[in-house]
Design an enzyme around this catalytic site. Structure first.
Site, short mmCIF file in Angstrom:
data_model
loop_
_atom_site.label_atom_id
_atom_site.label_comp_id
_atom_site.label_asym_id
_atom_site.label_seq_id
_atom_site.Cartn_x
_atom_site.Cartn_y
_atom_site.Cartn_z
CE LYS A 42 4.40 18.96 -6.37
NZ LYS A 42 5.03 17.71 -6.87
N GLY A 43 -2.27 20.35 -5.22
CA GLY A 43 -3.55 19.71 -5.52
C GLY A 43 -4.62 20.58 -6.16
CD GLU A 98 -6.20 22.74 0.06
OE1 GLU A 98 -5.71 22.67 -1.07
OE2 GLU A 98 -5.58 22.44 1.10
CG ASP A 99 -6.48 19.51 -2.77
OD1 ASP A 99 -6.54 20.03 -1.65
OD2 ASP A 99 -5.58 18.70 -3.09
CG ASP A 102 -8.85 15.05 5.73
OD1 ASP A 102 -9.93 14.47 5.78
OD2 ASP A 102 -7.77 14.50 6.03
CE LYS A 130 -11.20 12.94 2.01
NZ LYS A 130 -9.99 12.13 2.26
CG PHE A 151 -6.92 8.75 -0.14
CD1 PHE A 151 -6.44 9.55 0.89
CD2 PHE A 151 -6.26 8.78 -1.37
CE1 PHE A 151 -5.32 10.35 0.72
CE2 PHE A 151 -5.14 9.58 -1.55
CZ PHE A 151 -4.67 10.36 -0.51
CG ASP A 158 -0.70 13.68 -4.72
OD1 ASP A 158 -1.36 14.48 -4.02
OD2 ASP A 158 0.38 13.18 -4.34
NE ARG A 164 0.46 16.21 -8.01
CZ ARG A 164 0.17 16.53 -6.74
NH1 ARG A 164 -1.02 17.00 -6.44
NH2 ARG A 164 1.07 16.39 -5.80
P1 IMP Z 1 -6.18 18.91 6.33
O1 IMP Z 1 -5.13 19.78 6.91
O2 IMP Z 1 -6.33 17.64 7.11
O3 IMP Z 1 -7.50 19.59 6.12
O4 IMP Z 1 -5.57 18.42 4.98
C1 IMP Z 1 -6.03 18.76 3.75
C2 IMP Z 1 -5.03 18.24 2.75
O5 IMP Z 1 -4.82 16.83 2.89
C3 IMP Z 1 -5.58 18.41 1.35
O6 IMP Z 1 -5.23 19.64 0.82
C4 IMP Z 1 -4.89 17.28 0.63
O7 IMP Z 1 -3.62 17.69 0.21
C5 IMP Z 1 -4.73 16.20 1.65
N1 IMP Z 1 -5.82 15.22 1.50
C6 IMP Z 1 -6.87 15.04 2.34
N2 IMP Z 1 -7.69 14.08 1.88
C7 IMP Z 1 -7.14 13.65 0.72
C8 IMP Z 1 -7.57 12.68 -0.26
O8 IMP Z 1 -8.60 12.01 -0.16
N3 IMP Z 1 -6.74 12.55 -1.36
C9 IMP Z 1 -5.61 13.26 -1.51
N4 IMP Z 1 -5.19 14.19 -0.64
C10 IMP Z 1 -5.95 14.38 0.47
MG MG Z 2 -3.76 20.09 -0.61
#
Ligand code: IMP
Ligand code: MG
Length: 174
Positions: A42-43, A98-99, A102, A130, A151, A158, A164
């Site tokens: 949803k982000g 994508e939001d 990470d 990140k 975070f 969220d 959100r």
């Molecule tokens: P990845 O698979 O580790 O790259 O995860 C990315 C997803 O983790 C993002 O799309 C977010 O949904 C969630 N995420 C990572 N960091 C944060 C944060 O600081 N706040 C909220 N959601 C996060």
């Molecule tokens: Mg996400």
């Protein structure tokens, strides 16, 4: 319940300016192409809404929702699709919206998965990056802001479904 402290990271004005710049670059890069923006729910919904309203090119939008097993704030590595796209992307140019990137696990999975449908290209546009957290190398073609390992919430993002709706982006519990 523990109180959640939050500190502003990017104001809505700063976000708007950066999203306009991204829209300008993408409009230029995808001029004359058959482009589909795939928003990761949803982000990224707010980011998609703002980005697409600033584009100067015709485009299609679609949505995907992914679930990663495990709990808390870290993805576990096992991803499933709980809502797939409904657009045929064969021969088209796809931009994943994508939001946050990470570890990279989510976008690596999604990019691979979309490539199986034979699009002409698949690129990634992430509002926040990140980079120091990366576990899998993923090329991010368009980045809003690189951020530290903190975070964040707001602007669609969220913590446990909260925050959100905030128009700005905050760091929580520093
Ligand atoms: P990845 O698979 O580790 O790259 O995860 C990315 C997803 O983790 C993002 O799309 C977010 O949904 C969630 N995420 C990572 N960091 C944060 C944060 O600081 N706040 C909220 N959601 C996060
Ligand atoms: Mg996400």
């Amino acid at each position: 319940m523990k109180e959640i402290k939050k500190k502003i990271l990017y104001s809505k004005e700063t976000i708007e300016k950066r999203v306009s710049e991204l829209a300008e670059t993408i409009s230029h890069d995808y001029d004359g192409k058959d482009v589909v923006f795939v928003c990761v729910l949803k982000g990224a919904f707010m980011f998609l809404a703002d980005l697409t309203r600033k584009l100067r090119i015709p485009h299609v939008i679609d949505f995907v929702r992914l679930a990663s097993y495990g709990s808390g704030t870290v993805s576990s590595g096992k991803i499933t699709i709980t809502k797939d796209i409904e657009t045929s992307i064969a021969g088209k140019d796809v931009v994943i919206v994508e939001d946050i990137i990470d570890t990279g696990i989510t976008l690596d999975f999604l990019k691979d998965r979309l490539k199986k449908s034979n699009p002409n290209s698949v690129k990634i546009c992430a509002l926040l990056d990140k980079e120091e957290r990366r576990e899998i190398k993923v090329d991010v073609d368009y980045i809003g802001f690189p951020i530290e390992n903190k975070f964040v919430v707001g602007y669609g993002i969220d913590f446990d479904e909260k925050f959100r709706c905030l128009p700005d982006i905050y760091v929580i519990n520093e």
